[in-house]
Design an enzyme around this catalytic site. Sequence first.
Site, PDB file in Angstrom:
ATOM      1  N   CYS A   2       0.823  -1.201   0.000  1.00  0.00           N
ATOM      2  CA  CYS A   2       0.000   0.000   0.000  1.00  0.00           C
ATOM      3  C   CYS A   2       0.862   1.257   0.000  1.00  0.00           C
ATOM      4  O   CYS A   2       1.941   1.284   0.589  1.00  0.00           O
ATOM      5  CB  CYS A   2      -0.871   0.035   1.252  1.00  0.00           C
ATOM      6  N   ARG A  27       5.037   0.357  -6.294  1.00  0.00           N
ATOM      7  CA  ARG A  27       5.040  -0.478  -5.086  1.00  0.00           C
ATOM      8  C   ARG A  27       4.147  -1.702  -5.229  1.00  0.00           C
ATOM      9  O   ARG A  27       4.249  -2.643  -4.441  1.00  0.00           O
ATOM     10  CB  ARG A  27       4.546   0.348  -3.887  1.00  0.00           C
ATOM     11  N   TRP A  74      -2.762  -2.668  -1.664  1.00  0.00           N
ATOM     12  CA  TRP A  74      -2.340  -4.032  -1.983  1.00  0.00           C
ATOM     13  C   TRP A  74      -3.061  -4.912  -0.966  1.00  0.00           C
ATOM     14  O   TRP A  74      -2.785  -4.850   0.227  1.00  0.00           O
ATOM     15  CB  TRP A  74      -0.815  -4.151  -1.846  1.00  0.00           C
ATOM     16  N   ASN A  98      -1.478   1.712   5.699  1.00  0.00           N
ATOM     17  CA  ASN A  98      -0.560   0.695   5.182  1.00  0.00           C
ATOM     18  C   ASN A  98      -0.157  -0.177   6.369  1.00  0.00           C
ATOM     19  O   ASN A  98       0.262   0.347   7.395  1.00  0.00           O
ATOM     20  CB  ASN A  98       0.671   1.418   4.583  1.00  0.00           C
ATOM     21  N   GLY A  99      -0.316  -1.486   6.248  1.00  0.00           N
ATOM     22  CA  GLY A  99       0.060  -2.381   7.349  1.00  0.00           C
ATOM     23  C   GLY A  99      -1.087  -3.319   7.688  1.00  0.00           C
ATOM     24  O   GLY A  99      -2.022  -3.494   6.896  1.00  0.00           O
ATOM     25  N   GLU A 476      17.872 -17.386  -8.276  1.00  0.00           N
ATOM     26  CA  GLU A 476      17.461 -16.036  -8.682  1.00  0.00           C
ATOM     27  C   GLU A 476      16.900 -16.053 -10.107  1.00  0.00           C
ATOM     28  O   GLU A 476      15.909 -15.378 -10.400  1.00  0.00           O
ATOM     29  CB  GLU A 476      18.663 -15.084  -8.558  1.00  0.00           C
ATOM     30  N   LYS A 480      13.216 -14.756 -10.992  1.00  0.00           N
ATOM     31  CA  LYS A 480      12.976 -13.693 -11.984  1.00  0.00           C
ATOM     32  C   LYS A 480      11.953 -14.167 -13.008  1.00  0.00           C
ATOM     33  O   LYS A 480      11.025 -13.446 -13.345  1.00  0.00           O
ATOM     34  CB  LYS A 480      14.253 -13.345 -12.736  1.00  0.00           C
ATOM     35  N   GLU A 483       8.362 -14.509 -11.429  1.00  0.00           N
ATOM     36  CA  GLU A 483       7.637 -13.313 -10.992  1.00  0.00           C
ATOM     37  C   GLU A 483       7.170 -12.434 -12.138  1.00  0.00           C
ATOM     38  O   GLU A 483       6.147 -11.777 -12.015  1.00  0.00           O
ATOM     39  CB  GLU A 483       8.395 -12.518  -9.922  1.00  0.00           C
ATOM     40  N   HIS A 499      18.119 -36.401  -7.106  1.00  0.00           N
ATOM     41  CA  HIS A 499      17.537 -36.881  -5.842  1.00  0.00           C
ATOM     42  C   HIS A 499      16.025 -36.656  -5.806  1.00  0.00           C
ATOM     43  O   HIS A 499      15.421 -36.630  -4.739  1.00  0.00           O
ATOM     44  CB  HIS A 499      18.236 -36.198  -4.659  1.00  0.00           C
ATOM     45  N   LYS A 599       6.522  -4.050  -4.488  1.00  0.00           N
ATOM     46  CA  LYS A 599       7.957  -3.764  -4.547  1.00  0.00           C
ATOM     47  C   LYS A 599       8.606  -3.945  -3.186  1.00  0.00           C
ATOM     48  O   LYS A 599       9.692  -4.494  -3.063  1.00  0.00           O
ATOM     49  CB  LYS A 599       8.166  -2.334  -5.059  1.00  0.00           C
TER      50      LYS A 599
HETATM   51  O1  M6R Z   1      13.471  -4.499  -0.490  1.00  0.00           O
HETATM   52  P1  M6R Z   1      14.014  -5.872  -0.227  1.00  0.00           P
HETATM   53  O2  M6R Z   1      15.331  -6.085  -0.902  1.00  0.00           O
HETATM   54  O3  M6R Z   1      14.100  -6.198   1.229  1.00  0.00           O
HETATM   55  O4  M6R Z   1      12.992  -6.854  -0.892  1.00  0.00           O
HETATM   56  C1  M6R Z   1      13.160  -8.233  -0.765  1.00  0.00           C
HETATM   57  C2  M6R Z   1      12.257  -8.987  -1.704  1.00  0.00           C
HETATM   58  O5  M6R Z   1      10.916  -8.672  -1.457  1.00  0.00           O
HETATM   59  C3  M6R Z   1      12.577  -8.683  -3.171  1.00  0.00           C
HETATM   60  O6  M6R Z   1      13.896  -8.961  -3.477  1.00  0.00           O
HETATM   61  C4  M6R Z   1      11.662  -9.515  -4.092  1.00  0.00           C
HETATM   62  O7  M6R Z   1      11.955 -10.862  -3.987  1.00  0.00           O
HETATM   63  C5  M6R Z   1      11.763  -9.024  -5.532  1.00  0.00           C
HETATM   64  N1  M6R Z   1      10.470  -8.968  -6.122  1.00  0.00           N
HETATM   65  C6  M6R Z   1      12.610  -9.883  -6.389  1.00  0.00           C
HETATM   66  O8  M6R Z   1      12.674  -9.474  -7.704  1.00  0.00           O
END
Ligand code: M6R
Length: 604
Positions: A2, A27, A74, A98-99, A476, A480, A483, A499, A599
């Site tokens: 949010c 965000r 959000w 927010n929260g 990673e 990527k 997501e 395994h 974000k």
């Molecule tokens: O702001 P942060 O680095 O703490 O965020 C951590 C994760 O939420 C962030 O890396 C998330 O996994 C991304 N969407 C990855 O692309």
Amino acid sequence: MCGIIGIAGRSTVTERLVEGLKRLEYRGYDSSGIAILDGGELKRERAEGKIKSLEAKLKDGMIDGHTGIAHTRWATHGVPNETNAHPHFFGRVGVVHNGIIENFLELRASLPDNHFRTETDTEVVAHLIDDALTRGLDSKAAFQDCLKKLRGAYAFGVIIDGVKDQIFCARAGSPLAIGIGDDEMYLGSDAMALAQLTNRLIYLEEGDWAILSPDSVDIFDKSGASVTRAETIISGGPAMAEKGNYRHFMLKEIYEQPETVGRTLANYVDEFNLTADLPEGLNFSEYDRIVIIACGTACYAAMVAKYWFEQLAGIAVDVDVASEFRYRQPVLSPKSLFIAVSQSGETADTLAALRYCKDHGVRTAALVNVMTSTMAREADIALPINAGPEIGVASTKAFTSQLTALASLALSAAKSRKDLSRDAEIRLARALIKTPRKIKEALELDAQVEQIAFELSKSRSAFYLGRGSQVPIALEGALKLKEISYIHAEGYAAGELKHGPIALIEDGTPVIVIAPYDPLFEKTISNLQEVASRGARIILITDDIGAKSAGNMASETIVVPSSDSFVAPIIMSIAIQLLAYHTAVHLGTDVDQPRNLAKSVTVE
Ligand code: M6R
């Protein structure tokens, strides 16, 4: 997550609030809304979906005034529809939040009028304040009375019918900044929201609450005592969030990496003397263990760092995802150093882990991109990565800058613990210094990767394999792809596949193998053959010697610039970022704001 923006001013605010909401879009959100004190009277407009739906509604029956609050939601409690969109109204009170209010059910039950119109936890705040006003408290006392009852994480903005020109706000657990203008005051969940309005910010501290009027800000701490908080001048300005000629922020951020990694290095490595010196306040020889905690991509950077610290500096490293760390009662000692890694510096779980360590007497460092963030302010040592604002939800340039900073720290740790010869230090520092140039060369692979991505975009599932410090890069790569393209992907240590997961390999299953020519190369190639002989379609990401030595089992080979194996995880990252990006573009997904994602994850 949010986003909040508010203006208490002397000229009309609706258009500027909507502009602020657009700056908060990065965000992640699924509905938005705005509330105005229009001639002292509360009015609002809300819409499900993108901000353009809200704008369309605002055009129909324009509401405006000099004081207002706005929100991108959000969803946590309640589906993402218009009814659940903020601002929430009850009686005289309008609120954006927010929260998560953890005790909202209990609070609902305690109220005389517990007829609630939404499924949200937030609505209870409007009820509590209105109830206090009904009991005869003035607006300030009613707001404070409400705060005392809440449990959970929050950042709020509140306006009250009849209380002209004022915004009440509070933070506990979620970030909130106050912007100072000329005859206007602003409220924002981050500097980005306010970038077009002011560069003078005050970050509220944990438990703070405040009252904003056009020409004053009164801040109080948790106990209600009046306090002064320092003002920060933000550099950068509105242009910092522009896409330029790039189609997406993500692509722009991928292409910025030669520069951003260069900026990170400038902070940690002395390129003339070829040495990495310890940042002030940090002495690795004082510790016998490092605990690195992070989430998502930042956690994969931490996992690579484990290889570096252990191999170069001989210091034991534990890496854990932040959401698990403090609940497993970790064994900590005063000889442990805690490092939080976070782009935003606001991720709720990582912040909670940092606070847990502080409470247990452990020295803490925060490696962050946003140096005004809560983590940077609360940690004993704040370590910058200097990647500049990252807008794309999928982290790219922050990742390579996190890796670069951690590699430099590992090098300085090795030096301070006397585990490294001067020759080795020179070799490794040189490898780091060459990284921006190698990244630039790797970006030249863009057109080839785009073609490979076209095939990948037809698959429903993919695997990423690596060994050693490339295992986190495989993880990673899979993250990527998942997501932003929504293709199911898993990363594995190459030796682990047989395994169990190898059962999933069938004819044509894409397997992306990340294998620079290093001491583990041959073992990785054996694993490649195991899956290739079961029908997998191999995309090999390697370097020049690797390509020549790999045989002909790969359908596609992406040859990245050769580098010292120390920095190879950074170089390999470029290929996996481009692969995910182009796959998503071929599929037509919303690359910068993928579905369901935020974000910065500011709730647990
Ligand atoms: O702001 P942060 O680095 O703490 O965020 C951590 C994760 O939420 C962030 O890396 C998330 O996994 C991304 N969407 C990855 O692309």
